[in-house]
Design a protein around this motif. Structure first.
Motif, PDB file in Angstrom:
ATOM      1  N   PRO A 178      48.182  54.924  46.020  1.00  0.00           N
ATOM      2  CA  PRO A 178      49.161  54.428  45.043  1.00  0.00           C
ATOM      3  C   PRO A 178      48.534  53.832  43.784  1.00  0.00           C
ATOM      4  O   PRO A 178      49.200  53.790  42.754  1.00  0.00           O
ATOM      5  CB  PRO A 178      49.944  53.353  45.804  1.00  0.00           C
ATOM      6  N   MET A 179      47.268  53.366  43.849  1.00  0.00           N
ATOM      7  CA  MET A 179      46.717  52.609  42.717  1.00  0.00           C
ATOM      8  C   MET A 179      45.450  53.258  42.164  1.00  0.00           C
ATOM      9  O   MET A 179      44.486  53.497  42.895  1.00  0.00           O
ATOM     10  CB  MET A 179      46.362  51.179  43.166  1.00  0.00           C
ATOM     11  N   LEU A 180      45.449  53.500  40.853  1.00  0.00           N
ATOM     12  CA  LEU A 180      44.245  53.951  40.142  1.00  0.00           C
ATOM     13  C   LEU A 180      43.907  52.832  39.168  1.00  0.00           C
ATOM     14  O   LEU A 180      44.517  52.725  38.102  1.00  0.00           O
ATOM     15  CB  LEU A 180      44.539  55.262  39.402  1.00  0.00           C
ATOM     16  N   ALA A 181      42.977  51.966  39.555  1.00  0.00           N
ATOM     17  CA  ALA A 181      42.677  50.773  38.742  1.00  0.00           C
ATOM     18  C   ALA A 181      41.427  51.029  37.891  1.00  0.00           C
ATOM     19  O   ALA A 181      41.526  51.576  36.788  1.00  0.00           O
ATOM     20  CB  ALA A 181      42.548  49.555  39.649  1.00  0.00           C
ATOM     21  N   THR A 182      40.227  50.690  38.395  1.00  0.00           N
ATOM     22  CA  THR A 182      39.007  51.061  37.646  1.00  0.00           C
ATOM     23  C   THR A 182      38.737  52.551  37.780  1.00  0.00           C
ATOM     24  O   THR A 182      37.986  53.130  36.990  1.00  0.00           O
ATOM     25  CB  THR A 182      37.769  50.329  38.191  1.00  0.00           C
ATOM     26  N   LEU A 199      51.683  45.958  40.416  1.00  0.00           N
ATOM     27  CA  LEU A 199      52.576  45.585  41.515  1.00  0.00           C
ATOM     28  C   LEU A 199      51.839  44.748  42.552  1.00  0.00           C
ATOM     29  O   LEU A 199      52.337  44.535  43.651  1.00  0.00           O
ATOM     30  CB  LEU A 199      53.223  46.840  42.146  1.00  0.00           C
ATOM     31  N   GLY A 200      50.632  44.284  42.178  1.00  0.00           N
ATOM     32  CA  GLY A 200      49.842  43.478  43.117  1.00  0.00           C
ATOM     33  C   GLY A 200      48.961  44.368  43.978  1.00  0.00           C
ATOM     34  O   GLY A 200      48.580  45.469  43.579  1.00  0.00           O
ATOM     35  N   ASP A 201      48.641  43.872  45.169  1.00  0.00           N
ATOM     36  CA  ASP A 201      47.764  44.618  46.081  1.00  0.00           C
ATOM     37  C   ASP A 201      48.624  45.555  46.934  1.00  0.00           C
ATOM     38  O   ASP A 201      49.392  45.103  47.798  1.00  0.00           O
ATOM     39  CB  ASP A 201      46.993  43.627  46.967  1.00  0.00           C
ATOM     40  N   ALA A 202      48.496  46.846  46.677  1.00  0.00           N
ATOM     41  CA  ALA A 202      49.392  47.813  47.326  1.00  0.00           C
ATOM     42  C   ALA A 202      49.226  47.790  48.844  1.00  0.00           C
ATOM     43  O   ALA A 202      50.216  47.815  49.584  1.00  0.00           O
ATOM     44  CB  ALA A 202      49.126  49.210  46.773  1.00  0.00           C
ATOM     45  N   GLY A 203      47.971  47.745  49.319  1.00  0.00           N
ATOM     46  CA  GLY A 203      47.733  47.740  50.765  1.00  0.00           C
ATOM     47  C   GLY A 203      48.382  46.530  51.418  1.00  0.00           C
ATOM     48  O   GLY A 203      49.058  46.646  52.449  1.00  0.00           O
ATOM     49  N   ASP A 204      48.196  45.364  50.823  1.00  0.00           N
ATOM     50  CA  ASP A 204      48.787  44.149  51.384  1.00  0.00           C
ATOM     51  C   ASP A 204      50.316  44.228  51.390  1.00  0.00           C
ATOM     52  O   ASP A 204      50.968  43.785  52.342  1.00  0.00           O
ATOM     53  CB  ASP A 204      48.345  42.917  50.580  1.00  0.00           C
ATOM     54  N   ASN A 210      40.010  40.475  37.595  1.00  0.00           N
ATOM     55  CA  ASN A 210      39.652  40.893  38.952  1.00  0.00           C
ATOM     56  C   ASN A 210      39.896  42.392  39.169  1.00  0.00           C
ATOM     57  O   ASN A 210      39.930  42.861  40.307  1.00  0.00           O
ATOM     58  CB  ASN A 210      40.464  40.103  39.990  1.00  0.00           C
ATOM     59  N   CYS A 211      40.101  43.107  38.072  1.00  0.00           N
ATOM     60  CA  CYS A 211      40.333  44.562  38.118  1.00  0.00           C
ATOM     61  C   CYS A 211      41.629  44.931  38.840  1.00  0.00           C
ATOM     62  O   CYS A 211      41.713  45.977  39.476  1.00  0.00           O
ATOM     63  CB  CYS A 211      39.136  45.295  38.711  1.00  0.00           C
ATOM     64  N   TYR A 212      42.631  44.037  38.771  1.00  0.00           N
ATOM     65  CA  TYR A 212      43.975  44.392  39.231  1.00  0.00           C
ATOM     66  C   TYR A 212      44.780  44.927  38.050  1.00  0.00           C
ATOM     67  O   TYR A 212      44.588  44.491  36.915  1.00  0.00           O
ATOM     68  CB  TYR A 212      44.684  43.176  39.851  1.00  0.00           C
ATOM     69  N   ILE A 213      45.677  45.868  38.356  1.00  0.00           N
ATOM     70  CA  ILE A 213      46.459  46.514  37.299  1.00  0.00           C
ATOM     71  C   ILE A 213      47.524  45.542  36.758  1.00  0.00           C
ATOM     72  O   ILE A 213      48.197  44.860  37.528  1.00  0.00           O
ATOM     73  CB  ILE A 213      47.124  47.805  37.830  1.00  0.00           C
ATOM     74  N   LEU A 214      47.665  45.522  35.428  1.00  0.00           N
ATOM     75  CA  LEU A 214      48.681  44.715  34.749  1.00  0.00           C
ATOM     76  C   LEU A 214      49.679  45.621  34.026  1.00  0.00           C
ATOM     77  O   LEU A 214      49.237  46.546  33.347  1.00  0.00           O
ATOM     78  CB  LEU A 214      48.011  43.787  33.716  1.00  0.00           C
ATOM     79  N   TYR A 220      36.964  50.791  50.602  1.00  0.00           N
ATOM     80  CA  TYR A 220      37.558  49.538  50.116  1.00  0.00           C
ATOM     81  C   TYR A 220      36.747  49.069  48.923  1.00  0.00           C
ATOM     82  O   TYR A 220      35.569  49.419  48.781  1.00  0.00           O
ATOM     83  CB  TYR A 220      37.615  48.469  51.219  1.00  0.00           C
ATOM     84  N   ARG A 221      37.387  48.285  48.059  1.00  0.00           N
ATOM     85  CA  ARG A 221      36.689  47.753  46.885  1.00  0.00           C
ATOM     86  C   ARG A 221      36.012  46.453  47.261  1.00  0.00           C
ATOM     87  O   ARG A 221      36.658  45.540  47.768  1.00  0.00           O
ATOM     88  CB  ARG A 221      37.687  47.439  45.766  1.00  0.00           C
ATOM     89  N   ASP A 222      34.721  46.361  47.009  1.00  0.00           N
ATOM     90  CA  ASP A 222      34.023  45.103  47.220  1.00  0.00           C
ATOM     91  C   ASP A 222      34.665  44.045  46.310  1.00  0.00           C
ATOM     92  O   ASP A 222      34.892  44.303  45.127  1.00  0.00           O
ATOM     93  CB  ASP A 222      32.540  45.285  46.871  1.00  0.00           C
TER      94      ASP A 222
HETATM   95  N1  URA Z   1      44.281  47.835  44.085  1.00  0.00           N
HETATM   96  C1  URA Z   1      45.538  47.385  44.252  1.00  0.00           C
HETATM   97  O1  URA Z   1      46.094  47.444  45.360  1.00  0.00           O
HETATM   98  N2  URA Z   1      46.186  46.879  43.186  1.00  0.00           N
HETATM   99  C2  URA Z   1      45.618  46.815  41.964  1.00  0.00           C
HETATM  100  O2  URA Z   1      46.270  46.352  41.017  1.00  0.00           O
HETATM  101  C3  URA Z   1      44.302  47.268  41.820  1.00  0.00           C
HETATM  102  C4  URA Z   1      43.653  47.797  42.894  1.00  0.00           C
END
Ligand code: URA
Ligand code: PRP
Length: 210
Positions: free
Chosen positions: A133-137, A199-204, A192-196, A104-106
């Motif tokens: 599903p997500m490759l952010a940082t 699609l938001g937080d994929a896990g949630d 906050n290192c979320y992708i723009l 998980y990402r801190d």
């Molecule tokens: N993890 C996510 O679920 N979404 C992001 O945009 C970035 C990391």
């Protein structure tokens, strides 16, 4: 780097991705879309599997026909969100074995924290598809792949749905031998290192948490 990244621009994938991005899409539909996109991505990402000819009897005649030439696959979802891609992959390749990497990402440092690892014992004979599903940082993918490489698989491919340029740079420079597949390259990351636009937080969104 360009040759290391394949973007699946198939109309069906792009259409489904639009509904995944929509904030009004609820968890049930979101999960179904993750599955459907993963199935289509699996179809494309396995295009280079070698074939061999076998002799068979149809009800009409003897003939030669093709089967996959003994390549063994392993699917390794990164917990949690990667699990949303797993069933679709297994429905295409039921003989694949499954490993899990828990990361998980801190929330403050955005650095990945490892909490679980279980890989097939014969992974050194297998071609591995890492699923997230997500490759952010890129931190989670880079670490997951480094962990898997310690077990010396035959090869590794990374399948994600959305990739940020930052994540692509991090992954391709840390692991130049890993082919990366995504459904779209997005614009970048927010503070906050979320992708723009993402699609938001994929896990949630897959599991309905939040
Ligand atoms: N993890 C996510 O679920 N979404 C992001 O945009 C970035 C990391
Ligand atoms: C998300 C996602 C990736 C990671 C990507 O997982 O599923 O694993 O973030 O971000 P990175 O490229 O910056 O490392 P998250 O840490 O939210 O954990 P979760 O799946 O348990 O919700």
């Amino acid at each position: 780097m360009e040759n290391q990244v394949t973007v699946f621009d198939h109309p069906l994938i792009q259409h489904k991705l639009t509904f995944m991005r929509d904030k009004n899409t609820g968890s049930k539909l979101f999960r179904e879309l993750v599955s459907e996109v993963s199935m289509l991505m699996c179809y494309e990402a396995t295009r280079d599997l070698p074939l061999k000819e076998v002799e068979i009897e149809t009800p009409m005649a003897s003939t030669t026909s093709k089967v996959i030439a003994g390549r063994k696959l392993a699917f390794v979802p990164i917990l949690r969100a990667g699990c949303g891609m797993l069933d679709a992959m297994l429905s295409m390749v039921p003989a694949a074995k499954v490993g899990h990497i828990g990361l998980y990402r801190d929330e403050t440092t955005h650095q990945p924290v490892e909490y679980y690892k279980k890989l097939p014992s014969d992974i050194s004979e297998r071609d591995v598809f890492v699923l997230d599903p997500m490759l952010a940082t890129g931190g989670s993918a880079v670490d997951a792949i480094s962990i898997i490489k310690q077990s010396k698989p035959r090869s590794i491919k990374f399948l994600c749905i959305l990739a940020a340029p930052e994540g692509i740079r991090a992954l391709t420079s840390a692991h130049p031998d890993v082919q990366v597949y995504c459904a779209a390259k997005d614009e970048g990351l927010d503070k906050n290192c979320y992708i723009l636009p993402g699609l938001g937080d994929a896990g949630d969104r897959i599991f309905g948490t939040k």
